[in-house]
Design a protein around this motif. Structure first.
Motif, PDB file in Angstrom:
ATOM      1  N   ASP A  27      25.843   5.607  75.625  1.00  0.00           N
ATOM      2  CA  ASP A  27      27.190   5.071  75.439  1.00  0.00           C
ATOM      3  C   ASP A  27      27.998   5.957  74.499  1.00  0.00           C
ATOM      4  OD1 ASP A  27      26.789   2.797  77.033  1.00  0.00           O
ATOM      5  OD2 ASP A  27      26.101   1.584  75.342  1.00  0.00           O
ATOM      6  N   ALA A  30      28.942   9.062  76.320  1.00  0.00           N
ATOM      7  CA  ALA A  30      29.995   8.804  77.306  1.00  0.00           C
ATOM      8  C   ALA A  30      31.363   8.742  76.642  1.00  0.00           C
ATOM      9  CB  ALA A  30      29.703   7.500  78.048  1.00  0.00           C
ATOM     10  N   ASN A  31      31.438   8.118  75.465  1.00  0.00           N
ATOM     11  CA  ASN A  31      32.724   8.031  74.775  1.00  0.00           C
ATOM     12  C   ASN A  31      33.145   9.377  74.202  1.00  0.00           C
ATOM     13  OD1 ASN A  31      33.983   5.263  74.671  1.00  0.00           O
ATOM     14  ND2 ASN A  31      31.867   4.739  74.172  1.00  0.00           N
ATOM     15  N   ASN A  33      32.470  12.209  75.614  1.00  0.00           N
ATOM     16  CA  ASN A  33      32.970  12.880  76.816  1.00  0.00           C
ATOM     17  C   ASN A  33      34.360  12.379  77.185  1.00  0.00           C
ATOM     18  OD1 ASN A  33      30.958  14.631  78.747  1.00  0.00           O
ATOM     19  ND2 ASN A  33      29.829  13.382  77.304  1.00  0.00           N
ATOM     20  N   ARG A  34      34.523  11.080  77.141  1.00  0.00           N
ATOM     21  CA  ARG A  34      35.779  10.443  77.540  1.00  0.00           C
ATOM     22  C   ARG A  34      36.967  10.974  76.750  1.00  0.00           C
ATOM     23  NH1 ARG A  34      36.704   4.191  75.909  1.00  0.00           N
ATOM     24  NH2 ARG A  34      38.857   3.904  76.603  1.00  0.00           N
ATOM     25  N   PHE A  35      36.821  11.002  75.424  1.00  0.00           N
ATOM     26  CA  PHE A  35      37.961  11.420  74.605  1.00  0.00           C
ATOM     27  C   PHE A  35      38.123  12.937  74.570  1.00  0.00           C
ATOM     28  CE2 PHE A  35      37.306   7.061  73.237  1.00  0.00           C
ATOM     29  CZ  PHE A  35      38.613   6.589  73.283  1.00  0.00           C
ATOM     30  N   ARG A  38      40.163  13.560  77.586  1.00  0.00           N
ATOM     31  CA  ARG A  38      41.559  13.176  77.354  1.00  0.00           C
ATOM     32  C   ARG A  38      42.299  14.257  76.571  1.00  0.00           C
ATOM     33  NH1 ARG A  38      42.171   6.720  76.154  1.00  0.00           N
ATOM     34  NH2 ARG A  38      41.359   5.986  78.150  1.00  0.00           N
ATOM     35  N   ASN A  54      43.202  12.790  70.571  1.00  0.00           N
ATOM     36  CA  ASN A  54      41.957  12.602  71.315  1.00  0.00           C
ATOM     37  C   ASN A  54      40.850  13.532  70.840  1.00  0.00           C
ATOM     38  OD1 ASN A  54      42.345  10.515  73.596  1.00  0.00           O
ATOM     39  ND2 ASN A  54      44.217  11.725  73.669  1.00  0.00           N
ATOM     40  N   ALA A  58      37.267  12.220  69.664  1.00  0.00           N
ATOM     41  CA  ALA A  58      36.050  12.802  70.247  1.00  0.00           C
ATOM     42  C   ALA A  58      35.131  13.341  69.165  1.00  0.00           C
ATOM     43  CB  ALA A  58      36.425  13.916  71.229  1.00  0.00           C
ATOM     44  N   TRP A  61      33.212  10.465  67.626  1.00  0.00           N
ATOM     45  CA  TRP A  61      32.105  10.015  68.471  1.00  0.00           C
ATOM     46  C   TRP A  61      30.936  11.002  68.390  1.00  0.00           C
ATOM     47  CZ3 TRP A  61      31.385   5.333  70.333  1.00  0.00           C
ATOM     48  CH2 TRP A  61      32.477   4.499  70.558  1.00  0.00           C
ATOM     49  N   ASP A 221      43.210   3.187  74.872  1.00  0.00           N
ATOM     50  CA  ASP A 221      43.966   4.320  75.396  1.00  0.00           C
ATOM     51  C   ASP A 221      44.634   5.019  74.236  1.00  0.00           C
ATOM     52  OD1 ASP A 221      45.024   6.091  77.153  1.00  0.00           O
ATOM     53  OD2 ASP A 221      46.583   4.768  77.912  1.00  0.00           O
TER      54      ASP A 221
END
Length: 222
Positions: A27, A30-31, A33-35, A38, A54, A58, A61, A221
């Motif tokens: 998890d 994944a976060n 990676n997500r930010f 972005r 972002n 990132a 995280w 977001d």
């Protein structure tokens, strides 16, 4: 001035409890990676502020991953990049000129070790001068390192070998170097933004420890 080690401790104070309760290691990855993605989207849209916000999230995280795995990030970054490129051993990096076939073994000394995050950012600009690349190149490199972080963690979680854990530490340090590389390409002060975003605890709920729940994070977001 913020020491990298102190910032890592602060991230644990703010997010450690909620991260431990709500998020597995995948998890957290994944976060991260997500930010990161972005932030890279901000490059495509030529939105500097979107990249900065972002990228900072990132980074946090990524620090959370280091906390979960009990990795001293500052120590590892310094050992990996002791004022020199981790591959060719030069500052500025000469990899494109000399094309080394294997990673140079570096002699790490305590001399001139960066005292804070700003000094680490300056060190990386000396090793990998921003003027020698575009922000698109810097973003592509960050994307590459993001994928390698996820890959090494996935491999380690499958087999739990010590060599695989060492690879995780190396890749986290490489990610930090490319994060600073993108920030330098943008002329973006990472430490200043960290101070602004986290001076009151969590950048979103402004609490210590963070009170954001899993659903809120999943839909956040920026």
């Amino acid at each position: 001035m913020i020491k990298l080690r102190d910032f890592q401790k602060n991230i644990y104070e703010v997010y450690g409890l909620s991260d431990d309760r709500h998020f597995s290691v995948p998890d957290l990855v994944a976060n991260q990676n997500r930010f990161t993605m972005r932030a890279l989207k901000g490059i495509r849209k030529n939105d500097k502020r979107k990249i900065e916000i972002n990228l900072i999230i990132a980074f946090c995280w990524m620090v959370a991953i280091a906390n979960r795995l009990h990795i001293d990030l500052e120590n590892k970054v310094w050992k990996r990049f002791p004022n020199r490129c981790s591959y060719c051993g030069k500052s500025p990096c000469q990899c494109k000129i000399i094309s080394p076939r294997k990673r140079k073994k570096l002699n790490v000394k305590s001399d001139n070790r960066p005292a804070n995050i700003s000094e680490f950012q300056h060190m990386f600009n000396k090793i990998y001068p921003a003027k020698l690349r575009t922000k698109i190149d810097a973003g592509i490199h960050l994307a590459e390192e993001t994928g390698e972080v996820g890959e090494t963690i996935s491999i380690y979680l499958g087999e739990h070998k010590s060599t695989q854990f060492t690879a995780i530490k190396d890749e986290l340090a490489d990610w930090v170097s490319t994060m600073f590389g993108l920030a330098n390409s943008l002329e973006f002060d990472v430490e200043k933004e960290l101070e602004r975003s986290f001076k009151n605890g969590c950048h979103a709920c402004k609490s210590i420890p963070c009170k954001c729940n899993f659903s809120y994070i999943a839909n956040f977001d920026s």
